[in-house]
Design an enzyme around this catalytic site. Sequence first.
Site, PDB file in Angstrom:
ATOM      1  N   ASP A   1      -1.298  -7.247  -1.177  1.00 48.96           N
ATOM      2  CA  ASP A   1      -2.256  -7.609  -0.121  1.00 48.96           C
ATOM      3  C   ASP A   1      -1.727  -8.783   0.707  1.00 48.96           C
ATOM      4  O   ASP A   1      -1.820  -8.799   1.931  1.00 48.96           O
ATOM      5  CB  ASP A   1      -3.596  -8.041  -0.732  1.00 48.96           C
ATOM      6  CG  ASP A   1      -4.584  -6.887  -0.854  1.00 48.96           C
ATOM      7  OD1 ASP A   1      -4.206  -5.742  -0.543  1.00 48.96           O
ATOM      8  OD2 ASP A   1      -5.730  -7.154  -1.270  1.00 48.96           O
TER       9      ASP A   1
ATOM     10  N   GLU B   1       6.914  -1.574   0.367  1.00 48.74           N
ATOM     11  CA  GLU B   1       5.629  -2.266   0.152  1.00 48.74           C
ATOM     12  C   GLU B   1       4.431  -1.440   0.660  1.00 48.74           C
ATOM     13  O   GLU B   1       3.479  -1.990   1.215  1.00 48.74           O
ATOM     14  CB  GLU B   1       5.643  -3.678   0.737  1.00 48.74           C
ATOM     15  CG  GLU B   1       6.503  -4.610  -0.099  1.00 48.74           C
ATOM     16  CD  GLU B   1       6.541  -6.028   0.392  1.00 48.74           C
ATOM     17  OE1 GLU B   1       5.479  -6.583   0.703  1.00 48.74           O
ATOM     18  OE2 GLU B   1       7.653  -6.581   0.472  1.00 48.74           O
TER      19      GLU B   1
ATOM     20  N   PHE C   1      10.925  -8.313  -7.364  1.00 52.34           N
ATOM     21  CA  PHE C   1       9.645  -7.670  -7.689  1.00 52.34           C
ATOM     22  C   PHE C   1       9.981  -6.269  -8.171  1.00 52.34           C
ATOM     23  O   PHE C   1      10.420  -5.436  -7.371  1.00 52.34           O
ATOM     24  CB  PHE C   1       8.818  -7.638  -6.400  1.00 52.34           C
ATOM     25  CG  PHE C   1       7.422  -7.112  -6.492  1.00 52.34           C
ATOM     26  CD1 PHE C   1       6.405  -7.875  -7.040  1.00 52.34           C
ATOM     27  CD2 PHE C   1       7.096  -5.862  -5.974  1.00 52.34           C
ATOM     28  CE1 PHE C   1       5.094  -7.407  -7.072  1.00 52.34           C
ATOM     29  CE2 PHE C   1       5.788  -5.396  -5.995  1.00 52.34           C
ATOM     30  CZ  PHE C   1       4.781  -6.182  -6.553  1.00 52.34           C
TER      31      PHE C   1
HETATM   32  N1  COS Z   1      -6.607  -5.755  -4.875  1.00 52.64           N
HETATM   33  C1  COS Z   1      -7.227  -5.806  -6.087  1.00 52.64           C
HETATM   34  N2  COS Z   1      -7.554  -4.690  -6.777  1.00 52.64           N
HETATM   35  C2  COS Z   1      -7.227  -3.500  -6.228  1.00 52.64           C
HETATM   36  C3  COS Z   1      -6.590  -3.381  -4.976  1.00 52.64           C
HETATM   37  C4  COS Z   1      -6.263  -4.573  -4.299  1.00 52.64           C
HETATM   38  N3  COS Z   1      -5.670  -4.542  -3.106  1.00 52.64           N
HETATM   39  N4  COS Z   1      -6.406  -2.066  -4.688  1.00 52.64           N
HETATM   40  C5  COS Z   1      -6.928  -1.382  -5.713  1.00 52.64           C
HETATM   41  N5  COS Z   1      -7.420  -2.244  -6.642  1.00 52.64           N
HETATM   42  C6  COS Z   1      -8.109  -1.892  -7.893  1.00 52.64           C
HETATM   43  C7  COS Z   1      -9.232  -0.919  -7.591  1.00 52.64           C
HETATM   44  O1  COS Z   1     -10.427  -1.624  -7.262  1.00 52.64           O
HETATM   45  C8  COS Z   1      -9.358  -0.175  -8.896  1.00 52.64           C
HETATM   46  O2  COS Z   1     -10.088  -0.981  -9.814  1.00 52.64           O
HETATM   47  P1  COS Z   1     -11.190  -0.346 -10.793  1.00 52.64           P
HETATM   48  O3  COS Z   1     -10.449   0.640 -11.630  1.00 52.64           O
HETATM   49  O4  COS Z   1     -11.704  -1.519 -11.554  1.00 52.64           O
HETATM   50  O5  COS Z   1     -12.194   0.300  -9.902  1.00 52.64           O
HETATM   51  C9  COS Z   1      -7.920  -0.095  -9.413  1.00 52.64           C
HETATM   52  O6  COS Z   1      -7.222  -1.178  -8.751  1.00 52.64           O
HETATM   53  C10 COS Z   1      -7.254   1.232  -9.092  1.00 52.64           C
HETATM   54  O7  COS Z   1      -7.313   1.418  -7.670  1.00 52.64           O
HETATM   55  P2  COS Z   1      -7.176   2.844  -6.964  1.00 52.64           P
HETATM   56  O8  COS Z   1      -8.102   3.791  -7.651  1.00 52.64           O
HETATM   57  O9  COS Z   1      -7.333   2.663  -5.486  1.00 52.64           O
HETATM   58  O10 COS Z   1      -5.686   3.248  -7.342  1.00 52.64           O
HETATM   59  P3  COS Z   1      -4.767   4.476  -6.901  1.00 52.64           P
HETATM   60  O11 COS Z   1      -3.935   4.886  -8.042  1.00 52.64           O
HETATM   61  O12 COS Z   1      -5.585   5.526  -6.218  1.00 52.64           O
HETATM   62  O13 COS Z   1      -3.716   3.783  -5.860  1.00 52.64           O
HETATM   63  C11 COS Z   1      -2.688   3.312  -3.737  1.00 52.64           C
HETATM   64  C12 COS Z   1      -3.942   3.588  -4.603  1.00 52.64           C
HETATM   65  C13 COS Z   1      -1.945   4.566  -3.333  1.00 52.64           C
HETATM   66  C14 COS Z   1      -3.282   2.663  -2.524  1.00 52.64           C
HETATM   67  C15 COS Z   1      -1.708   2.332  -4.444  1.00 52.64           C
HETATM   68  O14 COS Z   1      -1.073   2.962  -5.538  1.00 52.64           O
HETATM   69  C16 COS Z   1      -0.669   1.780  -3.508  1.00 52.64           C
HETATM   70  O15 COS Z   1      -0.909   0.817  -2.780  1.00 52.64           O
HETATM   71  N6  COS Z   1       0.557   2.369  -3.513  1.00 52.64           N
HETATM   72  C17 COS Z   1       1.669   1.847  -2.756  1.00 52.64           C
HETATM   73  C18 COS Z   1       2.497   1.039  -3.667  1.00 52.64           C
HETATM   74  C19 COS Z   1       3.561   0.273  -2.981  1.00 52.64           C
HETATM   75  O16 COS Z   1       3.311  -0.502  -2.086  1.00 52.64           O
HETATM   76  N7  COS Z   1       4.788   0.499  -3.460  1.00 52.64           N
HETATM   77  C20 COS Z   1       5.899  -0.214  -2.986  1.00 52.64           C
HETATM   78  C21 COS Z   1       6.383  -1.125  -4.058  1.00 52.64           C
HETATM   79  S1  COS Z   1       6.981  -2.658  -3.519  1.00 52.64           S
HETATM   80  S2  COS Z   1       8.532  -2.248  -2.449  1.00 52.64           S
END
Ligand code: COS
Length: 385
Positions: free
Chosen positions: A240, A364, A125
């Site tokens: 998720d 993650e 990934f």
């Molecule tokens: N499922 C589906 N859609 C999602 C979602 C999810 N779990 N989370 C966010 N979205 C959608 C939102 O609804 C939003 O959609 P719209 O633009 O249509 O409203 C869009 O994606 C952007 O979401 P958001 O504004 O929350 O994005 P951010 O840039 O603020 O990001 C975090 C939020 C920090 C929570 C996100 O970047 C994250 O999870 N970061 C961690 C990443 C990670 O796990 N990295 C490790 C990599 S794998 S080792």
Amino acid sequence: MADKTFLNWPFFKEHHRAHASDLSAWAGSALVAVDHTDNDQACRDLVRAMGDAGWLMPSAAPDGAPLDVRTLCLTRETLAYHDGLADFAFAMQGLGTGAISLFGTDAQRAEWLPLTRKGEAISAFALTEPQSGSDVANSTLTAARDGNDYILNGEKTWISNGGIADVYTLFARTGDAPGARGLSAFIVSADVAGLEVTERLEVIAPHPLATLRFTDCRIPASAMLGQSGQGFKIAMSVLDVFRSTVAAAALGFARRALDEALSRVTTRHVQGAPLFNLQMVQGHIADMALDVDAAALLIYRAAWTKDSGAPRITREAAMAKLFSTDQAQQVIDKAVQLHGGDGVKKGVKVEELYRDIRALRIYEGASDVQRVVIARQVIADHQGG
Ligand code: COS
């Protein structure tokens, strides 16, 4: 002997209980002495062995059916209990192909999933970049359209299975829009021209991990997963599902630490009596058991909710990951403490667990990111309600 009474909880069906029991029996013999000297080879061997035994089948869904999150969690919990690298190898087959399972076309699923489920191909990934770990929307690797192809340029780092993977799920900026809306997901075969491994990363719990550089890599437009601009949502949807499984791996480590601690405190004597007779020790054991059960409840609540048809389990998965990984660290730390000097000795299981657990609080979605995710969901629910 690990506590199995949680399997009687109403979250599970009979096939889940049978899966946990059969896998536990297999792991109890097949994973007793995994040779970690050469981690690349160990991973390849583990993927092949788990593929041959059929344990990789739940990692992907070639017919496009939803992934069974309870089975994924039970698998990771069980494997982590026995061997961290086996858990890693299983987890990456799932995370690496999660977007193909959930968003791939019939042809995309047919090309890769039968191979990864049999252990004949290894997946990865590729999301994180040098300048964007938590802030996924800030990803900069580009995929520029050129006729029927896309041309990839940029760098990915901290890519688990980087260097040994046969296929990558890659997230790249297609320029449709700024931020999260400009990302798309692609399937990239590891043998594509212009893809090179520029660094192998050494970490405290060693496993294949690399930095990748893409230079004018040409891939067909048919390699795109879902629609252009959907990449961020695809990544989050996959996370998720798999964040609950990271929590489950932490639970497996914590259960093992608790068992190791119980063996220690019932066999080691101080002043003529077992360590367990000391109330202070009993206090630690009680806290450890409580953390284990509470983590299990959060994990299987999240998994059951997803399996019951919830479109998103963002809040439940974030809670499960945050609590389970942070508390597993505490449980394992207590187990090390109860082992005294032996707890930090190489070759002693709790020393290995102490190293194994740390990265789970970071990858993650770091614990701090999970807090952000939970808080946003809670406030959105409050305002919506
Ligand atoms: N499922 C589906 N859609 C999602 C979602 C999810 N779990 N989370 C966010 N979205 C959608 C939102 O609804 C939003 O959609 P719209 O633009 O249509 O409203 C869009 O994606 C952007 O979401 P958001 O504004 O929350 O994005 P951010 O840039 O603020 O990001 C975090 C939020 C920090 C929570 C996100 O970047 C994250 O999870 N970061 C961690 C990443 C990670 O796990 N990295 C490790 C990599 S794998 S080792």
